[in-house]
Write an enzyme that holds these catalytic residues in place. Structure first.
Site, short mmCIF file in Angstrom:
data_model
loop_
_atom_site.label_atom_id
_atom_site.label_comp_id
_atom_site.label_asym_id
_atom_site.label_seq_id
_atom_site.Cartn_x
_atom_site.Cartn_y
_atom_site.Cartn_z
N ASN A 292 3.28 7.68 -0.55
CA ASN A 292 3.27 8.03 0.87
C ASN A 292 1.81 8.21 1.29
O ASN A 292 1.19 9.20 0.94
CB ASN A 292 4.07 9.32 1.08
CG ASN A 292 4.01 9.82 2.52
OD1 ASN A 292 3.48 9.14 3.40
ND2 ASN A 292 4.54 11.02 2.76
N TRP A 293 1.31 7.22 2.00
CA TRP A 293 -0.11 7.26 2.37
C TRP A 293 -0.40 8.29 3.46
O TRP A 293 -1.55 8.57 3.75
CB TRP A 293 -0.55 5.86 2.85
CG TRP A 293 -0.63 4.82 1.79
CD1 TRP A 293 -0.15 4.88 0.51
CD2 TRP A 293 -1.24 3.52 1.91
NE1 TRP A 293 -0.41 3.72 -0.16
CE2 TRP A 293 -1.09 2.86 0.67
CE3 TRP A 293 -1.90 2.86 2.95
CZ2 TRP A 293 -1.57 1.58 0.44
CZ3 TRP A 293 -2.38 1.56 2.72
CH2 TRP A 293 -2.21 0.94 1.47
N LYS A 294 0.64 8.79 4.10
CA LYS A 294 0.48 9.74 5.22
C LYS A 294 -0.47 9.15 6.26
O LYS A 294 -0.51 7.93 6.42
CB LYS A 294 0.04 11.11 4.70
CG LYS A 294 0.98 11.63 3.60
CD LYS A 294 0.84 13.08 3.30
CE LYS A 294 1.86 13.48 2.22
NZ LYS A 294 1.84 14.89 1.90
N HIS B 18 10.55 14.09 6.21
CA HIS B 18 9.45 14.69 5.44
C HIS B 18 9.15 16.08 6.02
O HIS B 18 9.25 16.29 7.23
CB HIS B 18 8.21 13.80 5.51
CG HIS B 18 7.17 14.19 4.52
ND1 HIS B 18 6.34 15.27 4.71
CD2 HIS B 18 6.84 13.68 3.30
CE1 HIS B 18 5.54 15.39 3.66
NE2 HIS B 18 5.83 14.45 2.78
N GLU C 34 6.49 17.47 6.66
CA GLU C 34 5.45 17.45 7.69
C GLU C 34 6.05 17.05 9.04
O GLU C 34 5.63 17.55 10.09
CB GLU C 34 4.31 16.51 7.26
CG GLU C 34 3.50 17.15 6.13
CD GLU C 34 2.86 16.18 5.15
OE1 GLU C 34 2.73 14.98 5.47
OE2 GLU C 34 2.48 16.63 4.05
N GLU D 126 11.10 17.52 -2.36
CA GLU D 126 9.69 17.86 -2.23
C GLU D 126 9.54 19.33 -1.82
O GLU D 126 9.60 19.65 -0.63
CB GLU D 126 9.02 16.99 -1.16
CG GLU D 126 9.02 15.52 -1.45
CD GLU D 126 7.85 14.81 -0.77
OE1 GLU D 126 7.17 14.04 -1.46
OE2 GLU D 126 7.60 15.05 0.42
N GLY E 274 0.47 18.73 -1.64
CA GLY E 274 -0.95 18.76 -1.32
C GLY E 274 -1.66 20.01 -1.80
O GLY E 274 -2.79 20.29 -1.42
N SER F 171 2.37 17.02 -5.47
CA SER F 171 1.26 17.04 -6.43
C SER F 171 1.56 16.25 -7.71
O SER F 171 1.13 16.63 -8.80
CB SER F 171 0.84 18.48 -6.76
OG SER F 171 0.37 19.13 -5.59
N GLY G 64 1.86 11.60 -2.76
CA GLY G 64 0.96 11.62 -1.61
C GLY G 64 -0.46 11.28 -2.02
O GLY G 64 -0.81 10.11 -2.25
N GLY G 65 -1.29 12.30 -2.18
CA GLY G 65 -2.72 12.12 -2.45
C GLY G 65 -3.07 11.10 -3.52
O GLY G 65 -3.95 10.25 -3.33
P1 13P Z 1 1.06 15.20 -2.58
O1 13P Z 1 1.38 14.26 -3.69
O2 13P Z 1 -0.29 14.95 -1.96
O3 13P Z 1 1.28 16.62 -2.96
O4 13P Z 1 2.10 14.88 -1.39
C1 13P Z 1 3.44 14.83 -1.68
C2 13P Z 1 4.16 14.29 -0.50
O5 13P Z 1 4.27 14.95 0.52
C3 13P Z 1 4.70 12.93 -0.58
O6 13P Z 1 5.54 12.65 0.49
#
Ligand code: 13P
Length: 248
Positions: free
Chosen positions: A9-11, A94, A96, A166, A172, A212, A233-234
């Site tokens: 997930n590149w966000k 998600h 977010e 999640e 994050g 993470s 994510g990251g």
């Molecule tokens: P991180 O891997 O950066 O913690 O993010 C997880 C996430 O929200 C994937 O959708």
């Protein structure tokens, strides 16, 4: 046997030019038949990403859409637009989107129904806050999220849904759930699905862990019985993602 699915997930990261560079770095070593690999990119990057991924078996997804077909919904994109641009997966619910953009359970249910009726493959997210984790009521919360999301979703559509557990406190933050904590909830989600549908859906639906995930913990997490891969994510924005995809 459930095939693992590892999605990045590149966000809100990567311009069109940066997308070209990142895909050039990742695509060869992320193209595998052992797991399903999905790059979930900002919608403005889909066309470029599609072009860059030609000749690989890496799939594309977007991070959001709106459940109406078309019309006066400024700023939104439709399922048809996503499919026509060449993506097939979409993330729904998600944390977010739930927290920053105030998407509620009813909206997430509408999006899940629409994704299926349009032919998009949804990755449905759920997960509790730190407060609920500490209170000990996280399972009740997740059960409510799952039941509400799957309202009126048919058995065959349920089978084609990927669920991503999640925990918000792990997103994050660098604070991953332990593999036992992640397994406990993924197993619990599978049981809820079993009660909502039947043993076939229970044993075949894919459930990812996200929060993470990195090259150092992916293997331990993904080898758990009820964890069918990850939503990353990251670490999906770095060459580290290659090692996550090839976690074995
Ligand atoms: P991180 O891997 O950066 O913690 O993010 C997880 C996430 O929200 C994937 O959708």
């Amino acid at each position: 046997m459930r095939k693992k699915i590892v999605a990045g997930n590149w966000k809100m990261n990567m311009t069109v030019s940066e997308t070209k560079d990142l895909i050039a770095k990742l695509k060869d070593k992320c193209s595998t038949n052992d797991v399903d690999v999905v790059f979930v990119v900002p919608s403005i990057d889909v066309t470029t990403a599609k072009e860059c991924l030609k000749g690989t078996n890496i799939k594309l997804g977007t991070q959001n859409f709106y459940y109406e077909d078309k019309g006066a919904f400024t700023g939104e994109i439709s399922a048809k637009m996503i499919l026509d641009a060449g993506a097939e997966y979409v993330i729904i619910g998600h944390s977010e989107r739930r927290n920053i953009f105030k998407e509620d359970d009813a909206m997430i249910n509408k999006k899940l129904l629409k994704a299926h009726s349009s032919g998009l493959k949804p990755i449905l997210c759920c997960g509790e806050s730190l407060e609920l984790r500490e209170k000990g009521t996280y399972k009740d919360f997740i059960e409510k999220q799952i039941k509400s999301a799957f309202e009126n979703v048919s058995e065959s559509d349920a089978l084609n849904t990927v669920i991503a557990y999640e925990p918000i406190w792990a997103i994050g933050t660098g604070k991953t759930a332990t593999s036992d904590e992640a397994e406990e909830v993924c197993k619990f989600i599978r049981e809820i699905i079993g009660k909502l549908y039947n043993d076939n859906v229970k044993s075949n639906i894919r459930i990812q862990y996200g929060g993470s995930v990195n090259a150092g913990n992916a293997r331990e997490l993904f080898e758990k019985e009820d964890i069918d891969g990850g939503l990353v994510g990251g670490a999906s924005l770095k060459e580290e993602f290659i090692n996550i995809v090839n976690y074995k």
